[in-house]
Scaffold this active site. Structure first.
Site, PDB file in Angstrom:
ATOM      1  N   LYS A 139       0.916  -1.176   0.008  1.00  0.00           N
ATOM      2  CA  LYS A 139       0.088   0.060  -0.036  1.00  0.00           C
ATOM      3  C   LYS A 139       0.983   1.187   0.010  1.00  0.00           C
ATOM      4  O   LYS A 139       1.831   1.318   0.629  1.00  0.00           O
ATOM      5  CB  LYS A 139      -0.854  -0.001   1.212  1.00  0.00           C
ATOM      6  CG  LYS A 139      -1.661   1.235   1.194  1.00  0.00           C
ATOM      7  CD  LYS A 139      -2.959   1.082   2.654  1.00  0.00           C
ATOM      8  CE  LYS A 139      -3.948   2.166   2.725  1.00  0.00           C
ATOM      9  NZ  LYS A 139      -4.906   1.960   3.866  1.00  0.00           N
ATOM     10  N   SER A 148     -10.068   2.128   2.869  1.00  0.00           N
ATOM     11  CA  SER A 148      -8.920   2.879   2.050  1.00  0.00           C
ATOM     12  C   SER A 148      -8.127   2.012   1.207  1.00  0.00           C
ATOM     13  O   SER A 148      -7.626   2.315   0.294  1.00  0.00           O
ATOM     14  CB  SER A 148      -8.286   3.845   3.001  1.00  0.00           C
ATOM     15  OG  SER A 148      -7.171   3.207   3.742  1.00  0.00           O
ATOM     16  N   SER A 154     -10.396   0.071   7.090  1.00  0.00           N
ATOM     17  CA  SER A 154      -9.776   0.288   5.661  1.00  0.00           C
ATOM     18  C   SER A 154      -9.209  -0.871   5.258  1.00  0.00           C
ATOM     19  O   SER A 154      -8.598  -1.045   4.132  1.00  0.00           O
ATOM     20  CB  SER A 154      -8.509   1.275   5.801  1.00  0.00           C
ATOM     21  OG  SER A 154      -9.334   2.564   5.958  1.00  0.00           O
TER      22      SER A 154
END
Lengths: 498, 95
Positions: free
Chosen positions: A79, A159, A183
């Site tokens: 990420k 997210s 998330s």
């Protein structure tokens, strides 16, 4: 070749150990899948094929010498919230510009030390603020899943939407993600993947771009429960560079995976049965409970009376912490800069240009609730409510070992469908936020499909450092429910390159 | 309605974010909506609760008070939008 991309992390590990294929072949298969599929999905914001192939060649040498490390030669995605030395890291915000960290986050360093191969950086909501991956400076990620008979582009959740989409679409074997209010678990649930938010302090936060420091935790998104267990073991560590990381040995989560749930006490929190809950979510929940019961668990109802206040309290606490954390983006030391008439003008212009609408909204809310005259009414009140939320869980875990709930209030929605309404978007995290507020571990495991043919997940919540129990119970659900993959790889639009 | 446009401008200045007139208008509505929604916390009796200061019961770790890194000025200014001789450059602050 592309079949190698479809392997689970555990299958690939076994294949490499048995020398059925090389780490270079495996890595090339994943790089080809990214090349063919990323245009349509927008999951990767940076790919690192040279690094990946160099690491893979090194892994092949170690494998040949019988000196393989635990994740030797296994290609994963990171990420873009994790700082990676020498590689652009942006938190998917314009304000970080072309920031190139001069250091490596502890979690990614742990993964490289374990032999993992880096495929690239994955898209996410700006500063991890969002539930749909629509606030990224690089544009939205498209889910590999589609509704029955529809071409409407769906969100992969957020997210960590790049992570969930890449794992679901076989563009990596597993991915790192982060979870401040859901998330990891929410995107995992709506893409048919497994996501783990560990106990606060289990993974080091050092080198991960901060959103809300008392809530942020690193964790994996993976194809199976076993893969998630493998990943977490090699992400977690005690770290002198993060004073909130916990000095406790990291268990071998994989070892107890097949121990089952016989005798396990499972709690069903009655406050999670919200009025507006769709019938298919209730059915899914009921099926999950039945699977655990069939495995020999005892099930009882428990009460978490302050559940409904977790979300509004979160939307005070998280913005407050983010307004403080994001104060560092001033256009002076790193990232983008927008010149103004004087220093204050430069700050104001830089931050106006650099932050997107949702980030700005949260920084302003946070600034307001921390400002003189409002601190007690909002921030202190929310922190007291947070104590009560934690107390509810402590009481429940006096009676049961694990809680089971739905992960999300519904399946994936379309891109643009919810974006204009902040509170509607926040409601996506209604079942996941309480876990962060109390610092507990949670896992989302795929449990079925919606009437639209898209994935739904169940969440298991444990007491602090109860991850091993969560993996064990999640394995029972996975065994009963099976795995879920998009029916058709429509995103492989580009022909494979050279 | 909790927040007026003047308040939006005040907190935007505190947060060092420039807002245009149109943005202030829109933000007034959005922020008021979120804060109104958060008002439901007032229903909760918190008289027995201390505000949470740490999420896990742990004492903050300490380390020996010694310098354990340094000599990395190059790395520190590497990402600066403007720098010279290991200094960050900003617009003139003192006349």
């Amino acid at each position: 070749m592309s079949d190698l991309a479809k392997l689970t992390l555990a299958e690939a590990r076994a294949g490499l150990a048995a020398r059925r294929f090389s780490a270079v072949e495996l890595t090339k298969a994943l790089l080809a899948a990214i090349q063919q599929g990323n245009d349509a999905l927008n999951a990767y914001v940076l790919t690192t094929p040279e690094i990946a192939l160099k690491q893979a060649r090194d892994s092949d040498k170690r494998l040949a010498k019988g000196k393989a490390r635990p994740l030797e030669g296994l290609p994963i995605g990171i990420k873009d919230l994790y700082c990676t030395k020498g590689l652009r890291t942006t938190a998917c915000s314009n304000i970080l510009g072309e920031f190139i960290p001069t250091y490596e986050s502890t979690v990614t360093q742990n993964l490289w030390d374990a032999g993992a191969v880096m495929l690239g950086k994955l898209n996410c909501d700006e500063f991890a603020m969002g539930s749909s991956n629509e606030t990224s400076r690089f544009g939205p990620v498209v889910s590999p899943w589609r509704r029955h008979g529809s071409n409407v582009a769906l969100v992969p959740g957020g997210s960590s939407g790049g992570s969930s989409a890449a794992v679901a679409a076989d563009l990596c074997l597993a991915a790192t993600a982060t979870d401040t209010g859901g998330s990891i678990r929410q995107p995992a649930a709506i893409t048919g993947t497994v996501g783990v938010k560990p106990t606060y302090g289990r993974c080091s936060r050092w080198g991960i771009v901060a959103f809300a420091s008392s809530l942020d935790q690193a964790g994996p998104i993976a194809k199976t429960v076993r893969d998630a267990a493998i990943m977490l073991r090699h992400m977690a560590s005690a770290d002198p560079k993060d004073s909130t990381s916990v000095d406790a040995p990291v268990p071998d989560y994989e070892a107890g995976l097949s121990d089952g749930v016989k005798g396990l006490k499972v709690g069903v929190p009655k406050e999670y049965r919200v009025d507006s809950m769709p019938g298919e979510i209730e059915d899914l929940w009921r099926r999950g409970i039945a699977w655990l019961r069939a495995g020999g668990a005892t099930v009882r109802e428990v009460s978490l009376p302050h559940t409904k206040y977790a979300l509004p309290a979160y939307y005070i606490v998280a913005p407050a912490e983010s307004s403080s954390n994001l104060a560092r983006y001033d256009g002076v030391r790193f990232g983008a800069r927008e010149p103004g008439a004087d220093l204050i003008g430069t700050y104001e212009a830089t931050r106006a240009a650099g932050f997107g609408a949702e980030v700005r909204r949260r920084v302003l809310i946070g600034t307001y609730v921390l400002s003189a005259g409002y601190y007690d009414a909002y921030y202190l009140k929310a922190q007291k409510v947070r104590t009560l939320i934690r107390r509810d869980f402590d009481t429940a875990f006096g009676e049961v070992d694990v809680l089971i709930t739905p992960t999300t209030p519904g399946p994936a929605f379309g891109i643009g469908e919810v974006l204009g309404d902040p509170i509607q978007m926040y409601l996506n995290d209604i079942f996941t936020v309480p876990v962060n507020m109390a610092g507990l571990p949670g896992i989302s495991v795929p449990a079925g499909l919606s009437s639209e043919g898209t994935p739904l997940g169940l969440q298991l919540i444990g007491p602090p450092f109860g991850e091993a129990t969560l993996f064990r119970a999640a394995q029972v659900i996975e065994d009963a429910a099976g795995r879920f993959s998009p029916p058709e790889a429509w995103w492989l639009t580009r022909r494979p390159g050279k | 309605m909790e927040i007026d446009e003047k308040t939006v401008r005040r907190i935007a200045h505190l947060a060092r974010i420039r807002v245009t007139d149109a943005e202030a208008k829109a933000l007034k509505k959005e922020l008021s909506g979120i804060l109104d929604w958060a008002k439901q916390l007032n229903e909760v009796d918190t008289s027995t609760a201390e505000p949470m200061t740490r999420v896990t019961p742990m004492t903050l770790k300490r380390r020996t008070d010694v310098v354990n890194d340094g000599e990395m000025a190059d790395a520190i200014v590497k990402n600066a939008p403007m720098s010279a001789n290991h200094f960050f450059l900003v617009p003139k602050v003192v006349e």
